[in-house]
Motif scaffolding. Structure first.
Motif, mmCIF file in Angstrom:
data_model
loop_
_atom_site.group_PDB
_atom_site.id
_atom_site.type_symbol
_atom_site.label_atom_id
_atom_site.label_comp_id
_atom_site.label_asym_id
_atom_site.label_seq_id
_atom_site.Cartn_x
_atom_site.Cartn_y
_atom_site.Cartn_z
ATOM 1 N N ARG A 1 0.837 -1.194 0.000
ATOM 2 C CA ARG A 1 0.000 0.000 0.000
ATOM 3 C C ARG A 1 0.876 1.249 0.000
ATOM 4 O O ARG A 1 1.957 1.256 0.594
ATOM 5 C CB ARG A 1 -0.938 0.004 1.205
ATOM 6 N N ALA A 2 0.383 2.283 -0.649
ATOM 7 C CA ALA A 2 1.076 3.573 -0.674
ATOM 8 C C ALA A 2 0.023 4.667 -0.699
ATOM 9 O O ALA A 2 -0.945 4.585 -1.467
ATOM 10 C CB ALA A 2 1.990 3.689 -1.889
ATOM 11 N N GLU A 3 0.183 5.698 0.141
ATOM 12 C CA GLU A 3 -0.751 6.828 0.178
ATOM 13 C C GLU A 3 -0.031 8.081 -0.274
ATOM 14 O O GLU A 3 1.062 8.384 0.219
ATOM 15 C CB GLU A 3 -1.303 7.016 1.591
ATOM 16 N N LEU A 4 -0.634 8.806 -1.204
ATOM 17 C CA LEU A 4 -0.019 10.004 -1.761
ATOM 18 C C LEU A 4 -1.075 11.088 -1.968
ATOM 19 O O LEU A 4 -2.256 10.788 -2.188
ATOM 20 C CB LEU A 4 0.628 9.690 -3.115
ATOM 21 N N PRO A 5 -0.653 12.370 -1.915
ATOM 22 C CA PRO A 5 -1.588 13.451 -2.243
ATOM 23 C C PRO A 5 -2.097 13.317 -3.674
ATOM 24 O O PRO A 5 -1.423 12.769 -4.549
ATOM 25 C CB PRO A 5 -0.733 14.717 -2.078
ATOM 26 N N VAL A 6 -3.299 13.833 -3.901
ATOM 27 C CA VAL A 6 -3.888 13.800 -5.235
ATOM 28 C C VAL A 6 -3.219 14.823 -6.141
ATOM 29 O O VAL A 6 -3.069 14.594 -7.350
ATOM 30 C CB VAL A 6 -5.404 14.071 -5.139
ATOM 31 N N ARG A 7 -2.786 15.947 -5.572
ATOM 32 C CA ARG A 7 -2.260 17.061 -6.362
ATOM 33 C C ARG A 7 -0.780 17.284 -6.071
ATOM 34 O O ARG A 7 -0.209 16.675 -5.185
ATOM 35 C CB ARG A 7 -3.039 18.344 -6.053
ATOM 36 N N GLY A 8 -0.206 18.199 -6.832
ATOM 37 C CA GLY A 8 1.174 18.586 -6.587
ATOM 38 C C GLY A 8 2.167 17.576 -7.140
ATOM 39 O O GLY A 8 1.855 16.797 -8.042
ATOM 40 N N ARG B 1 -13.384 18.266 -1.200
ATOM 41 C CA ARG B 1 -12.167 18.376 -1.999
ATOM 42 C C ARG B 1 -11.305 17.134 -1.787
ATOM 43 O O ARG B 1 -11.026 16.733 -0.661
ATOM 44 C CB ARG B 1 -11.355 19.615 -1.586
ATOM 45 N N GLU B 2 -10.891 16.525 -2.884
ATOM 46 C CA GLU B 2 -10.020 15.362 -2.789
ATOM 47 C C GLU B 2 -8.657 15.770 -2.238
ATOM 48 O O GLU B 2 -8.109 16.803 -2.613
ATOM 49 C CB GLU B 2 -9.848 14.713 -4.156
#
Length: 324
Positions: free
Chosen positions: A131-138, A312-313
């Motif tokens: 598993r990996a979690e990352l921001p949607v933007r940037g 907002r995502e």
């Protein structure tokens, strides 16, 4: 959990390898993580010094450089991350988390992202979910296609909104939960946990685990609101308050919005969320966020529906399932 990896060939022959992160490289890793976090906030206000402090504290608490894997090219740092082995408290199965993933050199070309991700995955046992979690933007947005190409699928979407901009809703009575509601609240939370397992069989009694985990669901840091009609409970919303990731404010984490099946599509969930937002806003909590399980729903329709009502995502948790 680091290992040497052979080189990878992209459009141009490039050789990426993995190894330990040196102490002298940690400031650049922290800089990259700060930029990743701030970049993910989009138009939302941020406090850069606060973000830096929280990132530094988190990295230090998790072992600093000793716990990090570096992907490098000819001794040039490219990307670093922590590869963390975890055991699920309900299934008791092991998975791996790619945490604090960040590029030292700013946005990477797509071919480099693919090659770097392959090096990280080579450092992981192939038999476990990852598993990996990352921001949607940037800066993190460039990683999404690479994760999908490596067999990852979106698992959980984190969404945010200000508590002051949720319009009120009717259709049912909403009220603060009382101790008499505890069995109903614990049952709702257990149902949410069952749903979150997505059919994966638990190794423990989920209902009993939920009763122990939420033995005191009305502690001082929690907010629970009940929806009812003609004295019958229709659902609840349950949240706890903690620090935000972007600035020095309090943030409400929504753990569950549950509506009984026969009351779905009657505006109950919106009435609960609006009541929670009103309570939080009056209590000085300006922001709330929640998680939406993305498995089993048409993702584009789900995301469009959330955006249409003001969410907002913020982040996506991706999962690469274990091989069958």
């Amino acid at each position: 959990m680091t290992s040497a990896a052979n080189g990878a060939t992209t459009g141009v022959h490039r050789r990426f390898e993995t190894g330990p992160l040196a102490d002298g490289e940690m400031p650049r890793w922290v800089d990259a993580l700060v930029a990743l976090t701030i970049g993910g906030a989009a138009e939302e206000p941020t406090d850069p010094e606060y973000v830096r402090t929280t990132v530094q504290d988190r990295v230090a608490a998790e072992g600093g450089c000793r716990a990090a894997t570096l992907v490098h090219e000819a001794a040039r740092p490219v990307v670093s991350a922590r590869l963390v082995e975890c055991r699920h408290p309900l299934t008791l199965r092991t998975d791996l988390r790619i945490e604090d993933l960040a590029a030292f050199t700013g946005p990477l070309p797509p071919s480099d992202v693919v090659a770097v991700m392959s090096r990280l995955l080579d450092a992981l046992p192939g038999s476990w979910p990852v598993r990996a979690e990352l921001p949607v933007r940037g800066p993190a947005a460039a990683w999404a296609a690479s994760l999908a190409g490596a067999g990852f699928v979106p698992e959980v979407l984190t969404v945010r909104r200000a508590t002051a901009d949720v319009p009120p809703a009717g259709g049912c009575r909403v009220r603060p939960a009382t101790p008499a509601d505890a069995p109903f609240v614990q049952d709702c939370l257990a149902r949410a946990i069952h749903n979150g397992l997505a059919g994966e069989p638990p190794a423990v009694d989920v209902d009993e685990w939920a009763r122990r985990r939420f033995a005191d669901p009305f502690h001082s840091g929690a907010t629970c609101i009940i929806a009812e009609r003609r004295g019958r409970r229709l659902g609840h919303v349950y949240a706890t308050v903690g620090p935000d990731r972007y600035r020095r404010i309090r943030l409400a984490n929504i753990h569950d919005v549950y509506v009984v099946p026969e009351a779905k599509r009657q505006g109950v969930a919106h009435a609960l969320t609006a009541a929670l937002a009103d309570h939080l806003s009056r209590s000085g909590v300006p922001m709330m966020e929640g998680e939406v399980i993305m498995r089993g729903d048409p993702q584009q329709a789900l995301r469009a529906g959330l955006a249409a009502v003001g969410w907002r995502e913020d982040r996506i948790r991706w999962v690469r399932p274990a091989p069958l």
